[in-house]
Design a protein around this motif. Structure first.
Motif, PDB file in Angstrom:
ATOM      1  N   MET A   1     157.228 115.204  47.127  1.00  0.00           N
ATOM      2  CA  MET A   1     157.452 114.935  45.708  1.00  0.00           C
ATOM      3  C   MET A   1     158.520 115.908  45.193  1.00  0.00           C
ATOM      4  N   LYS A   2     159.646 115.300  44.797  1.00  0.00           N
ATOM      5  CA  LYS A   2     160.827 116.104  44.470  1.00  0.00           C
ATOM      6  C   LYS A   2     160.563 117.140  43.366  1.00  0.00           C
ATOM      7  N   LEU A   3     159.885 116.667  42.338  1.00  0.00           N
ATOM      8  CA  LEU A   3     159.592 117.537  41.197  1.00  0.00           C
ATOM      9  C   LEU A   3     158.831 118.795  41.632  1.00  0.00           C
ATOM     10  N   LEU A   4     157.865 118.608  42.515  1.00  0.00           N
ATOM     11  CA  LEU A   4     157.064 119.733  42.993  1.00  0.00           C
ATOM     12  C   LEU A   4     157.897 120.661  43.880  1.00  0.00           C
ATOM     13  N   GLU A   5     158.706 120.066  44.734  1.00  0.00           N
ATOM     14  CA  GLU A   5     159.573 120.892  45.595  1.00  0.00           C
ATOM     15  C   GLU A   5     160.511 121.742  44.742  1.00  0.00           C
ATOM     16  N   GLU A   6     161.058 121.132  43.704  1.00  0.00           N
ATOM     17  CA  GLU A   6     161.977 121.882  42.828  1.00  0.00           C
ATOM     18  C   GLU A   6     161.242 123.033  42.143  1.00  0.00           C
ATOM     19  N   ARG A   7     160.012 122.756  41.739  1.00  0.00           N
ATOM     20  CA  ARG A   7     159.229 123.803  41.054  1.00  0.00           C
ATOM     21  C   ARG A   7     158.898 124.950  42.015  1.00  0.00           C
ATOM     22  N   ILE A   8     158.598 124.577  43.269  1.00  0.00           N
ATOM     23  CA  ILE A   8     158.314 125.608  44.279  1.00  0.00           C
ATOM     24  C   ILE A   8     159.564 126.453  44.521  1.00  0.00           C
ATOM     25  N   GLN A   9     160.711 125.783  44.620  1.00  0.00           N
ATOM     26  CA  GLN A   9     161.972 126.517  44.828  1.00  0.00           C
ATOM     27  C   GLN A   9     162.245 127.452  43.659  1.00  0.00           C
TER      28      GLN A   9
ATOM     29  N   ILE B   1     146.611 116.865  49.308  1.00  0.00           N
ATOM     30  CA  ILE B   1     146.940 118.293  49.313  1.00  0.00           C
ATOM     31  C   ILE B   1     148.179 118.513  48.456  1.00  0.00           C
ATOM     32  N   VAL B   2     148.159 119.519  47.622  1.00  0.00           N
ATOM     33  CA  VAL B   2     149.345 119.778  46.815  1.00  0.00           C
ATOM     34  C   VAL B   2     150.455 120.359  47.706  1.00  0.00           C
ATOM     35  N   ILE B   3     150.140 121.449  48.418  1.00  0.00           N
ATOM     36  CA  ILE B   3     151.166 122.091  49.260  1.00  0.00           C
ATOM     37  C   ILE B   3     150.624 122.287  50.674  1.00  0.00           C
ATOM     38  N   GLU B   4     151.255 121.630  51.624  1.00  0.00           N
ATOM     39  CA  GLU B   4     150.856 121.775  53.034  1.00  0.00           C
ATOM     40  C   GLU B   4     151.839 122.691  53.743  1.00  0.00           C
ATOM     41  N   LYS B   5     151.321 123.624  54.526  1.00  0.00           N
ATOM     42  CA  LYS B   5     152.196 124.444  55.376  1.00  0.00           C
ATOM     43  C   LYS B   5     152.070 123.864  56.784  1.00  0.00           C
TER      44      LYS B   5
ATOM     45  N   GLY C   1     148.343 114.719  39.772  1.00  0.00           N
ATOM     46  CA  GLY C   1     147.120 113.911  39.764  1.00  0.00           C
ATOM     47  C   GLY C   1     147.442 112.429  39.818  1.00  0.00           C
ATOM     48  N   HIS C   2     148.463 112.029  39.061  1.00  0.00           N
ATOM     49  CA  HIS C   2     148.874 110.626  39.050  1.00  0.00           C
ATOM     50  C   HIS C   2     149.375 110.201  40.431  1.00  0.00           C
ATOM     51  N   GLU C   3     150.130 111.088  41.058  1.00  0.00           N
ATOM     52  CA  GLU C   3     150.663 110.787  42.402  1.00  0.00           C
ATOM     53  C   GLU C   3     149.516 110.591  43.404  1.00  0.00           C
ATOM     54  N   PHE C   4     148.526 111.479  43.352  1.00  0.00           N
ATOM     55  CA  PHE C   4     147.356 111.321  44.249  1.00  0.00           C
ATOM     56  C   PHE C   4     146.648 109.998  43.967  1.00  0.00           C
ATOM     57  N   ALA C   5     146.494 109.694  42.684  1.00  0.00           N
ATOM     58  CA  ALA C   5     145.796 108.456  42.316  1.00  0.00           C
ATOM     59  C   ALA C   5     146.537 107.248  42.878  1.00  0.00           C
ATOM     60  N   GLU C   6     147.870 107.263  42.770  1.00  0.00           N
ATOM     61  CA  GLU C   6     148.655 106.137  43.302  1.00  0.00           C
ATOM     62  C   GLU C   6     148.517 106.032  44.815  1.00  0.00           C
ATOM     63  N   LEU C   7     148.524 107.186  45.491  1.00  0.00           N
ATOM     64  CA  LEU C   7     148.455 107.188  46.958  1.00  0.00           C
ATOM     65  C   LEU C   7     147.115 106.675  47.477  1.00  0.00           C
ATOM     66  N   PHE C   8     146.038 106.890  46.692  1.00  0.00           N
ATOM     67  CA  PHE C   8     144.698 106.547  47.197  1.00  0.00           C
ATOM     68  C   PHE C   8     144.004 105.442  46.388  1.00  0.00           C
ATOM     69  N   ARG C   9     144.690 104.862  45.419  1.00  0.00           N
ATOM     70  CA  ARG C   9     144.024 103.902  44.528  1.00  0.00           C
ATOM     71  C   ARG C   9     143.413 102.722  45.289  1.00  0.00           C
TER      72      ARG C   9
ATOM     73  N   GLU D   1     147.452 113.158  52.634  1.00  0.00           N
ATOM     74  CA  GLU D   1     148.698 113.003  51.879  1.00  0.00           C
ATOM     75  C   GLU D   1     149.007 114.333  51.214  1.00  0.00           C
ATOM     76  N   SER D   2     150.176 114.891  51.547  1.00  0.00           N
ATOM     77  CA  SER D   2     150.580 116.164  50.946  1.00  0.00           C
ATOM     78  C   SER D   2     151.790 115.931  50.057  1.00  0.00           C
ATOM     79  N   LEU D   3     151.784 116.533  48.874  1.00  0.00           N
ATOM     80  CA  LEU D   3     152.869 116.276  47.926  1.00  0.00           C
ATOM     81  C   LEU D   3     154.096 117.140  48.203  1.00  0.00           C
ATOM     82  N   ALA D   4     153.882 118.284  48.861  1.00  0.00           N
ATOM     83  CA  ALA D   4     155.017 119.087  49.342  1.00  0.00           C
ATOM     84  C   ALA D   4     154.631 119.609  50.720  1.00  0.00           C
TER      85      ALA D   4
END
Ligand code: 5GP
Length: 190
Positions: free
Chosen positions: A1-9, A152-156, A39-47, A173-176
Motif C-alpha cells: 500500500m503506497k500510502l503506508l510505504e510513504e509514511r514509513i519512509q 498485517i500492517v508491516i511485514e518484515k 482498516g478499509h484495505e483489510f476489509a476489502e482484502l478479506f470481505r 495479507e501485508s500492507l507493507a
C-alpha cells in the motif's frame, strides 16, 4: 500500500538491524485517518471471506483492527496481555514470546467473545517471527472457531514469521513488506 510505504519512509526510524520504530503513527501516537485507510484495505482484502469477528492483541493491533471491524461491520476482540480483576476465569490463553520486549506474554481471551464456528480474521501491527499470530491461532483453534486469514500492517520478510504462516497454509495479507534495512534505510519488497 503506497500510502503506508510513504509514511514509513517519512516517519519510520530503523533501530539496529531488525526493528522499525513507527511510534508517531502506529505504536504510540496513532494517526486515525491512516488507520481508517488501513482498516478499509483489510476489509476489502478479506470481505469475500464472510468474517464474523476480528481478533488482535493489545495494544498496537487495536487501532487497525477496530477500523477493519468497523468496515466489515463485525465486532473486534483484542487479546489481553495482563490478567485483570474484571476478566472472567473462563479464558482461552496462549504464550507469546515478544520479539521487541524479549519476554513471554500470556495472551488471554474471554471465552464469551470467541465462539465455535465463527470465521475469524487476525490483525496485527507487525509480522516478525510470527509468535503473536501463532498465539492467536492457538486461541482460535481452542475456541473451535475458523481462522480465515491474517492481515498485517508491516511485514518484515527477512524474519521467519511469513514462512511459518505460509507453511501452515494461512492466507496472509501485508500492507507493507520490508525486505531489509540497509544503512538505516527501509528497503521494501517487490
Ligand atoms: P512476532 O510475534 O511476529 O515475532 O512479532 C510481532 C509483534 O512484535 C508485533 O505485535 C509487534 O508488537 C512487535 N514487533 C515485531 N517487530 C517489530 C518492529 O520492527 N517494530 C515494532 N514497533 N514492533 C515490532
Amino acid at each position: 500500500m503506497k500510502l503506508l510505504e510513504e509514511r514509513i519512509q517519512q516517519d519510520g526510524r530503523v533501530l539496529g538491524d531488525d526493528v522499525l520504530k513507527v511510534d508517531n503513527f502506529l505504536n504510540h501516537q496513532v494517526d486515525p485517518q491512516l488507520m481508517a485507510q488501513l482498516g478499509h484495505e483489510f476489509a476489502e482484502l478479506f470481505r469475500a471471506e464472510k468474517i464474523d469477528k476480528v481478533l488482535t492483541v493489545e495494544s498496537s493491533g487495536i487501532a487497525p483492527a477496530v477500523f477493519a471491524a468497523l468496515d466489515l461491520d463485525v465486532p473486534m476482540v483484542f487479546a489481553r496481555k495482563k490478567k485483570s480483576l474484571t476478566l472472567s476465569a473462563d479464558n482461552y490463553t496462549a504464550d507469546v514470546f515478544s520479539f521487541t520486549k524479549q519476554e513471554t506474554n500470556h495472551i488471554i481471551v474471554d471465552k464469551r467473545f470467541l465462539n465455535a464456528g465463527e470465521r475469524v480474521l487476525l490483525i496485527d501491527d507487525f509480522l516478525a517471527n510470527g509468535q503473536a499470530v501463532q498465539g492467536m491461532m492457538e486461541i482460535v483453534e481452542a475456541a473451535d472457531a475458523e481462522l480465515v486469514g491474517a492481515g498485517i500492517v508491516i511485514e518484515k520478510t527477512f524474519q521467519k514469521g511469513r514462512a511459518l504462516l505460509d507453511e501452515a497454509g494461512i492466507h496472509v495479507e501485508s500492507l507493507a513488506r520490508i525486505a531489509a534495512f540497509e544503512d538505516g534505510q527501509v528497503v521494501f519488497a517487490d
